[in-house]
Design an enzyme around this catalytic site. Structure first.
Site, mmCIF file in Angstrom:
data_model
loop_
_atom_site.group_PDB
_atom_site.id
_atom_site.type_symbol
_atom_site.label_atom_id
_atom_site.label_comp_id
_atom_site.label_asym_id
_atom_site.label_seq_id
_atom_site.Cartn_x
_atom_site.Cartn_y
_atom_site.Cartn_z
ATOM 1 N N ARG A 83 0.828 -1.210 0.000
ATOM 2 C CA ARG A 83 0.000 0.000 0.000
ATOM 3 C C ARG A 83 0.857 1.253 0.000
ATOM 4 O O ARG A 83 1.953 1.284 0.547
ATOM 5 C CB ARG A 83 -0.882 0.028 1.255
ATOM 6 C CG ARG A 83 -2.123 -0.805 1.134
ATOM 7 C CD ARG A 83 -3.165 -0.349 2.141
ATOM 8 N NE ARG A 83 -2.831 -0.702 3.504
ATOM 9 C CZ ARG A 83 -3.503 -0.266 4.561
ATOM 10 N NH1 ARG A 83 -4.517 0.559 4.414
ATOM 11 N NH2 ARG A 83 -3.168 -0.649 5.780
ATOM 12 N N ASN A 96 -2.794 -7.313 -7.648
ATOM 13 C CA ASN A 96 -2.286 -8.412 -6.833
ATOM 14 C C ASN A 96 -2.978 -9.737 -7.129
ATOM 15 O O ASN A 96 -2.419 -10.805 -6.856
ATOM 16 C CB ASN A 96 -2.373 -8.057 -5.344
ATOM 17 C CG ASN A 96 -1.255 -7.107 -4.935
ATOM 18 O OD1 ASN A 96 -0.378 -6.793 -5.736
ATOM 19 N ND2 ASN A 96 -1.269 -6.640 -3.694
ATOM 20 N N ARG A 152 -1.350 -5.853 17.511
ATOM 21 C CA ARG A 152 -1.466 -4.390 17.549
ATOM 22 C C ARG A 152 -2.404 -3.957 18.674
ATOM 23 O O ARG A 152 -2.099 -3.031 19.436
ATOM 24 C CB ARG A 152 -1.963 -3.885 16.193
ATOM 25 C CG ARG A 152 -0.899 -3.926 15.110
ATOM 26 C CD ARG A 152 -1.462 -3.706 13.718
ATOM 27 N NE ARG A 152 -0.385 -3.443 12.753
ATOM 28 C CZ ARG A 152 -0.522 -3.508 11.444
ATOM 29 N NH1 ARG A 152 -1.703 -3.845 10.917
ATOM 30 N NH2 ARG A 152 0.496 -3.246 10.637
ATOM 31 N N HIS A 176 -9.550 -8.613 7.402
ATOM 32 C CA HIS A 176 -8.352 -7.801 7.627
ATOM 33 C C HIS A 176 -8.565 -6.451 6.950
ATOM 34 O O HIS A 176 -8.003 -6.138 5.910
ATOM 35 C CB HIS A 176 -7.133 -8.506 7.033
ATOM 36 C CG HIS A 176 -5.826 -7.844 7.357
ATOM 37 N ND1 HIS A 176 -5.483 -7.432 8.622
ATOM 38 C CD2 HIS A 176 -4.765 -7.536 6.566
ATOM 39 C CE1 HIS A 176 -4.270 -6.901 8.593
ATOM 40 N NE2 HIS A 176 -3.814 -6.944 7.351
#
EC number: 1.1.1.37
Length: 317
Positions: A83, A96, A152, A176
């Site tokens: 990204r 992708n 995270r 995600h």
């Protein structure tokens, strides 16, 4: 006994860190593949020359040929464009998808008995495509997202409460993306609910909820936060560490319970899609999908996240 073999597809930032972590932990011999000539060879040479200093003893091979991944026990796929600032993971799907199709064909031909861990974004679509092209059983093709998203979330909780990250348990479900589901109710520090600790710290439920909501939001946007700071790419240290945890659990049959992008066949009310849920990872890949109860609010968030996954994946068809 022959050493295990790990093939890494994509010699970029994540691929390089993966190769180093595999070597440092001596998980097995490493093959790093990339289409750019010299890139994987140079990275493997660089890592190998650190072996006398770091004290690891594995074989590292950089290659531009899929033939060299033959016999791999685990294949970790990072290939694809990263990204850039202002992009969502979903913006990457067209380019992708083409890369993933080529990669999956290479894996199918040369490593037909391997377990595959996909990191490439948009993750939920890429792992779906990889399984479809390889035709491998669902338990052998999985995606890495939840380990990272959960890490995270745990990091932000540890910082907020001033405790070791080792003592924080936190988990996310779902896709995600920005609709992932950090599970507040199940977040704890040594078994003590995080919300209770926040209420004690701030003296009110309202303030505790405000602080938690901010951490949940930061978790959802954490990948973009790194992208905005780097300006030239996306996160690579933490995604690599997360994928290694999954690979190690499979290679060593550790049976760790890790949030995994897994193909659901009725679990959590989802049928026919890859979604992030807690799984037992061992020598058979996904050995068990762990279901548990969600309250009304959690279920609503899960439904929204799954809807986003379905929309993304269906755009591939």
């Amino acid at each position: 006994m022959a050493r295990k073999k790990i093939a890494l597809i994509g010699g970029g930032q994540i691929g390089g860190v993966l190769a180093q972590l595999c070597a440092l932990r001596e998980l097995g011999d490493v093959v790093l593949f990339d289409i750019v000539e010299g890139l994987p060879q140079g990275k493997c040479l660089d890592i190998a020359e650190a072996s006398p200093v770091d004290g690891f003893d594995v074989c590292l091979k950089g290659t531009n040929s899929y033939e060299d991944i033959a016999g791999a026990d685990v294949v970790i796929v990072t290939a694809g464009l990263p990204r850039k600032p202002g992009m969502s993971r979903d913006d990457l799907i067209e380019v992708n998808s083409k890369i993933m199709t080529s990669v999956a064909e290479g894996i199918k031909q040369y490593a037909p008995n391997s377990f595959v861990i996909v990191i490439s974004n948009p993750l939920d679509a890429m792992v779906t495509l990889c399984q479809k092209v390889t035709g491998f059983p669902y338990n052998r093709v999985i995606g890495q997202a939840g380990v990272l998203d959960s890490a995270r979330f745990a990091t932000f909780i540890a910082w907020e409460l001033g405790v070791s990250v080792k003592d924080v348990t936190a988990m996310t479900l779902g896709g995600h993306g920005d609709d992932m589901v950090p599970l507040v109710r199940y977040a704890s520090v040594k078994g003590i609910p995080v919300m209770e600790l926040l209420e004690r710290k701030y003296g009110s439920k309202e303030k505790a909820k405000e602080v938690m909501d901010a951490m949940v939001n930061r978790t959802r946007l954490a990948g973009g936060e790194v992208v905005a700071l780097l300006k030239t790419g996306s996160a690579f240290y933490s995604p690599a560490s997360s994928a290694i945890a999954m690979a190690e659990s499979i290679l060593k049959d550790q049976k760790r319970v890790l949030p995994t992008c897994a193909y659901l066949q009725g679990e959590f009310g989802v049928n026919g899609y890859y979604v992030g849920v807690p799984c037992v990872l061992g020598e058979k890949g996904i050995e068990n999908i762990i279901e548990f109860s969600l309250d009304a609010e959690e279920q609503a968030m899960m439904d929204k996240s799954v809807a986003a996954v379905k929309s993304l994946v269906d755009s591939l068809k």
